[in-house]
Structure formats: structure tokens, C-alpha cells
Design an enzyme around this catalytic site. Structure first.
Site, PDB file in Angstrom:
ATOM      1  N   ASP A 110      -8.471   0.076 -25.404  1.00  0.00           N
ATOM      2  CA  ASP A 110      -8.721  -0.134 -23.971  1.00  0.00           C
ATOM      3  C   ASP A 110      -9.201   1.123 -23.270  1.00  0.00           C
ATOM      4  O   ASP A 110      -8.920   2.227 -23.703  1.00  0.00           O
ATOM      5  CB  ASP A 110      -7.384  -0.471 -23.287  1.00  0.00           C
ATOM      6  CG  ASP A 110      -7.230  -1.964 -23.078  1.00  0.00           C
ATOM      7  OD1 ASP A 110      -6.163  -2.370 -22.614  1.00  0.00           O
ATOM      8  OD2 ASP A 110      -8.170  -2.688 -23.427  1.00  0.00           O
ATOM      9  N   ARG A 153      -1.706  -8.716 -20.874  1.00  0.00           N
ATOM     10  CA  ARG A 153      -2.541  -8.190 -21.974  1.00  0.00           C
ATOM     11  C   ARG A 153      -1.727  -7.368 -22.968  1.00  0.00           C
ATOM     12  O   ARG A 153      -2.087  -7.244 -24.135  1.00  0.00           O
ATOM     13  CB  ARG A 153      -3.692  -7.331 -21.430  1.00  0.00           C
ATOM     14  CG  ARG A 153      -4.697  -8.090 -20.594  1.00  0.00           C
ATOM     15  CD  ARG A 153      -5.792  -7.157 -20.091  1.00  0.00           C
ATOM     16  NE  ARG A 153      -6.730  -6.828 -21.175  1.00  0.00           N
ATOM     17  CZ  ARG A 153      -6.745  -5.684 -21.836  1.00  0.00           C
ATOM     18  NH1 ARG A 153      -5.857  -4.752 -21.543  1.00  0.00           N
ATOM     19  NH2 ARG A 153      -7.636  -5.455 -22.792  1.00  0.00           N
ATOM     20  N   PRO A 198       0.829  -1.226   0.000  1.00  0.00           N
ATOM     21  CA  PRO A 198       0.000   0.000   0.000  1.00  0.00           C
ATOM     22  C   PRO A 198       0.855   1.265   0.000  1.00  0.00           C
ATOM     23  O   PRO A 198       0.358   2.339  -0.325  1.00  0.00           O
ATOM     24  CB  PRO A 198      -0.792  -0.122   1.304  1.00  0.00           C
ATOM     25  CG  PRO A 198      -0.742  -1.569   1.660  1.00  0.00           C
ATOM     26  CD  PRO A 198       0.594  -2.060   1.178  1.00  0.00           C
ATOM     27  N   GLU A 208       2.588  -8.015   8.498  1.00  0.00           N
ATOM     28  CA  GLU A 208       2.648  -6.534   8.449  1.00  0.00           C
ATOM     29  C   GLU A 208       3.498  -6.041   7.290  1.00  0.00           C
ATOM     30  O   GLU A 208       3.648  -4.841   7.085  1.00  0.00           O
ATOM     31  CB  GLU A 208       3.196  -5.994   9.785  1.00  0.00           C
ATOM     32  CG  GLU A 208       2.354  -6.350  10.998  1.00  0.00           C
ATOM     33  CD  GLU A 208       0.869  -6.011  10.748  1.00  0.00           C
ATOM     34  OE1 GLU A 208       0.035  -6.933  10.840  1.00  0.00           O
ATOM     35  OE2 GLU A 208       0.581  -4.855  10.397  1.00  0.00           O
TER      36      GLU A 208
HETATM   37  C1  4FV Z   1      -1.249  -4.173  -1.234  1.00  0.00           C
HETATM   38  C2  4FV Z   1      -1.966  -3.177  -1.912  1.00  0.00           C
HETATM   39  C3  4FV Z   1      -1.526  -4.663   0.130  1.00  0.00           C
HETATM   40  C4  4FV Z   1      -0.165  -5.074   3.082  1.00  0.00           C
HETATM   41  C5  4FV Z   1       0.249  -5.941   4.214  1.00  0.00           C
HETATM   42  C6  4FV Z   1       0.050  -7.267   2.235  1.00  0.00           C
HETATM   43  C7  4FV Z   1      -0.714  -5.996   2.047  1.00  0.00           C
HETATM   44  C8  4FV Z   1       0.342  -7.346   3.708  1.00  0.00           C
HETATM   45  N1  4FV Z   1      -0.277  -4.596  -2.047  1.00  0.00           N
HETATM   46  N2  4FV Z   1      -1.396  -3.032  -3.150  1.00  0.00           N
HETATM   47  N3  4FV Z   1      -3.048  -2.468  -1.489  1.00  0.00           N
HETATM   48  N4  4FV Z   1      -0.566  -5.485   0.675  1.00  0.00           N
HETATM   49  O1  4FV Z   1      -2.547  -4.339   0.729  1.00  0.00           O
HETATM   50  O2  4FV Z   1      -0.388  -3.899  -3.206  1.00  0.00           O
HETATM   51  O3  4FV Z   1       1.637  -7.805   3.890  1.00  0.00           O
END
Ligand code: 4FV
Length: 250
Positions: A169, A154, A89, A116
Site C-alpha cells: 500500500d 482493508r 475536526p 455544531e
Molecule cells: C469531521 C472531520 C467533521 C464537524 C461538525 C460534523 C463535522 C459536524 N469529522 N473529520 N473533518 N465533522 O468535519 O471527522 O458535527
């Protein structure tokens, strides 16, 4: 295109390996996916790959050493110049532009976090880019990596049957896609717009452009901000807005 995936749950990827466009692309040797499980590089016989977080706080974290060995295993197979991407994230928002960039790079290694996340020092040392698929928290990076693999595939020449479909697209021209219709001609008392049935391709192209512009204006106006519309597009969009205003006043 060669894709490497670091994950403690390689079985989660069965879905894209067995069915759909990605599976077809793999069978046609357009893309290869190689997995590496950090557990195979754990130092203890309990295959420990996570530990408590220093400084306290809930949850566990993936340790750097097993991840490093896992990465080096994949780099030996795919090449040292592979683009190393950690999906989290905290990353920049994944989109079609990044997707196409990956295809040009031809080699990518996706790191799937769990718990985490992963030790920051691994990110500082080995990660080229951090990408997010959206502002929400998943239980792991596997689903995000599958989204990225599906999107990237794609853009691999030959992966999609009809070459031109990528060009048309959503987002390809920075706009949302226009509405599509197919049989039956009348569904639930709703007919297909006449313009699409009279075979005048010039008029059909204009109608579709107008719908794309109008939908983008209605649903994702921020997308229009970084677009330099042509005079014709400006005209089509103002027509759409006018027609919509009349529609609302009826
Ligand atoms: C995530 C997202 C995501 C965070 C903690 C995996 C998680 C756990 N990855 N975009 N949104 N990853 O939420 O790519 O380890």
C-alpha cells in the site's frame, strides 16, 4: 471485527453495506456493523436529540443523555472494552497506523456528530479517542466514519482478495505508491515504461522503489523527514532527482 456506529442517519451507510470490499467482508463474517440511533433514546415524543448552545452562538448541539444511552446499548452488544472514537475536526489525523491499531483492538464504536457537534461533557466522560479525517468541516461525522470503516476493513485478514496488496500500500513503507500501468501497452501515444515489460524483477523492484521515493520527494517531502532511508534508497532517490533535473533542462 465488530464496529458500532452512533448516528441519526443510519441509512447513509447503505452504500458501504451493499457494495464493495466492506459488503463482502460483512457477508464473509469478517466484520459486523451495528447501528444505534440516539433518537431512539430521546426523552420526548418529538425525539429531540439537539439543543441550543449555552453561551449563545449559531447552530445546535447534540445532547449528552441520548448519546449516553445509545453508547450503553452498543457497549452491551459489542463489549465494555470497545474503543470509543468521536470523529471530529478537533481529533488527531486519521492514518494507516491508527487504522491498523483498530483492527488489533477488534471492537470500535464510532460516534457521528451532527450540527455544531456534541456536548463536551459526553466527550470527557465516554470518548477514548477523537479522530479527524482532514482539516475541513463536514455536515456530519457519517462520511468520516465510512472512510474509517473502509480503511480499517482493508486491514482485516482475508478482507482483500490478494493478501499481499495491503503490504504494498501507499504509506505502508511511509512512501507514496509508484505509478501503475495496464493494457493497452500504448495509450494516447504513451507507451508503458520498457523496464516493466522486460521481466527483470530485480530491476522492476528498483524502478518502483525509485518512483515511490521520487514522488514522495516531489509531492510529500514531509513524509521523508521521519523516514530513515537505506543507502540504496538514498542512491535511488538521488538518481531520480538527477534524472529529473536533466529532464527539466532538456
Ligand atoms: C469531521 C472531520 C467533521 C464537524 C461538525 C460534523 C463535522 C459536524 N469529522 N473529520 N473533518 N465533522 O468535519 O471527522 O458535527
Amino acid at each position: 471485527m465488530n464496529i458500532g456506529v452512533i448516528t441519526i442517519f443510519p441509512e447513509m451507510f447503505e452504500s458501504i453495506l451493499k457494495s464493495g470490499i466492506v459488503a463482502k467482508a460483512i457477508n464473509n463474517n469478517l466484520v459486523s456493523i451495528t447501528f444505534s440511533n440516539p433518537r431512539d433514546f430521546a426523552e420526548d415524543n418529538r425525539k429531540t436529540i439537539d439543543e441550543k448552545v449555552f453561551g449563545g452562538g449559531p447552530g445546535m448541539l447534540m445532547m449528552a443523555p441520548p448519546l449516553e444511552k445509545s453508547l450503553k446499548f452498543l457497549k452491551k452488544k459489542l463489549g465494555d472494552d470497545s474503543l470509543v472514537v468521536y470523529v471530529s475536526p478537533q481529533g488527531k489525523k486519521f492514518n494507516n497506523v491508527l487504522s491498523k491499531k483498530v483492527v488489533n483492538n477488534n471492537k470500535i464504536i464510532l460516534i457521528c456528530g451532527r450540527y455544531e457537534g456534541i456536548d463536551e461533557r459526553f466527550i470527557e466522560t465516554f470518548v477514548d479517542e477523537e479522530w479527524s479525517i482532514g482539516d475541513y468541516v463536514l455536515t456530519g461525522g457519517e462520511l468520516a466514519s465510512m472512510v474509517i470503516i473502509d480503511s480499517v476493513t482493508r486491514f482485516i485478514p482475508g478482507a482483500l482478495g490478494d493478501k499481499c496488496s495491503v503490504e504494498e500500500d501507499s504509506f505502508e513503507n511511509g512512501l507514496l505508491d509508484y505509478p501503475h500501468y495496464t493494457k493497452p501497452r500504448v495509450y494516447n501515444g504513451k507507451a508503458v515504461p520498457d523496464i516493466l515489460l522486460n521481466g527483470n524483477h530485480e530491476k522492476i523492484l528498483d524502478w518502483r522503489q525509485k518512483q515511490s521515493l521520487g514522488r514522495t520527494w516531489l509531492r510529500r517531502p514531509e513524509l521523508l523527514e521521519n523516514l530513515a532511508l537505506t543507502d540504496k534508497q538514498e542512491k535511488l532517490l538521488s538518481e531520480f532527482i538527477e534524472e529529473r533535473k536533466n529532464l527539466m533542462n532538456e
